[in-house]
Design a protein around this motif. Structure first.
Motif, mmCIF file in Angstrom:
data_model
loop_
_atom_site.group_PDB
_atom_site.id
_atom_site.type_symbol
_atom_site.label_atom_id
_atom_site.label_comp_id
_atom_site.label_asym_id
_atom_site.label_seq_id
_atom_site.Cartn_x
_atom_site.Cartn_y
_atom_site.Cartn_z
ATOM 1 N N TRP A 117 -8.800 11.919 -4.763
ATOM 2 C CA TRP A 117 -9.304 11.446 -3.477
ATOM 3 C C TRP A 117 -9.881 12.565 -2.642
ATOM 4 N N THR B 128 -3.612 -4.975 -8.270
ATOM 5 C CA THR B 128 -3.278 -3.609 -7.879
ATOM 6 C C THR B 128 -4.383 -2.678 -8.348
ATOM 7 N N GLU C 134 1.860 5.080 -2.629
ATOM 8 C CA GLU C 134 1.828 5.771 -3.913
ATOM 9 C C GLU C 134 0.441 5.711 -4.552
ATOM 10 N N GLU C 135 -0.601 5.864 -3.725
ATOM 11 C CA GLU C 135 -1.987 5.913 -4.206
ATOM 12 C C GLU C 135 -2.481 4.589 -4.796
ATOM 13 N N ARG C 136 -1.809 3.484 -4.455
ATOM 14 C CA ARG C 136 -2.185 2.171 -4.967
ATOM 15 C C ARG C 136 -2.231 1.148 -3.840
ATOM 16 N N LEU D 184 -8.941 -0.011 -1.408
ATOM 17 C CA LEU D 184 -8.283 1.281 -1.605
ATOM 18 C C LEU D 184 -9.241 2.421 -1.275
ATOM 19 N N LEU E 236 -12.681 3.351 -9.992
ATOM 20 C CA LEU E 236 -11.361 2.783 -9.740
ATOM 21 C C LEU E 236 -11.006 1.775 -10.823
ATOM 22 N N LYS F 117 -8.622 5.128 1.790
ATOM 23 C CA LYS F 117 -8.522 6.564 1.537
ATOM 24 C C LYS F 117 -9.543 7.342 2.357
ATOM 25 N N TRP G 11 -6.077 1.438 -8.339
ATOM 26 C CA TRP G 11 -5.789 2.868 -8.259
ATOM 27 C C TRP G 11 -7.016 3.651 -8.713
ATOM 28 N N TYR H 247 0.856 -1.179 0.000
ATOM 29 C CA TYR H 247 0.000 0.000 0.000
ATOM 30 C C TYR H 247 0.890 1.225 0.000
#
Length: 151
Positions: free
Chosen positions: A110, A101, A32-34, A67, A127, A71, A103, A30
């Protein structure tokens, strides 16, 4: 609804679901926004010896759901997150562990998702996710719309 603000809390929430437990899901990465979820091939294999389509779809959906949940949790927002609709494309058989993965779609952010939830009590986000092949390339891809409702 408990806040999901860390990968450990996410894994705890995932493993409440019997199918996720049976898949032996773990949080692989988890940052880098992923978010990347991992599931071993053995409990997710089909009659051809490759990854079962239902497991691929599940790990993709759960990576995106996870994810979005993380967030919102990081923003201090307790919310119920639901998949509204999704499309999965199966591009190649996978004869290895499943690594999905997820994102946020690049046209979204976000902070806008969280602010809409704060002000309206509901928000939507699109997403994307992929399960990659060990030798490179994509085994399957996912595009989904998720809805968050304040708890």
């Amino acid at each position: 609804m408990a806040l999901i603000a860390t990968p450990e809390q996410l894994l705890e929430a995932l493993l409440v679901m019997p199918p996720a437990r049976a898949m032996q899901l773990t949080v692989a990465n988890y940052g880098e926004e992923r978010l990347t979820l991992h599931a071993p091939l053995a409990p997710n294999v089909n009659d051809k010896g490759c990854a079962f389509g239902g497991s691929l779809s599940s790990v993709l959906t759960l990576s995106a759901w996870g994810l979005a949940s993380l967030k919102l949790g990081e923003a201090g927002l307790g919310a119920e997150v639901y998949v509204q609709d999704s499309t999965v494309r199966y591009l190649a058989p996978l004869f290895a562990d499943l690594q999905a993965t997820a994102w946020l779609e690049p046209e979204q952010d976000w902070s806008g998702f969280a602010e809409t939830l704060r002000t309206r009590g509901r928000a939507r986000a699109r997403l994307l996710a992929e399960v990659t092949l060990p030798e490179g390339g994509v085994a399957c891809s996912f595009e989904g719309r998720f809805v968050a409702k304040r708890a």
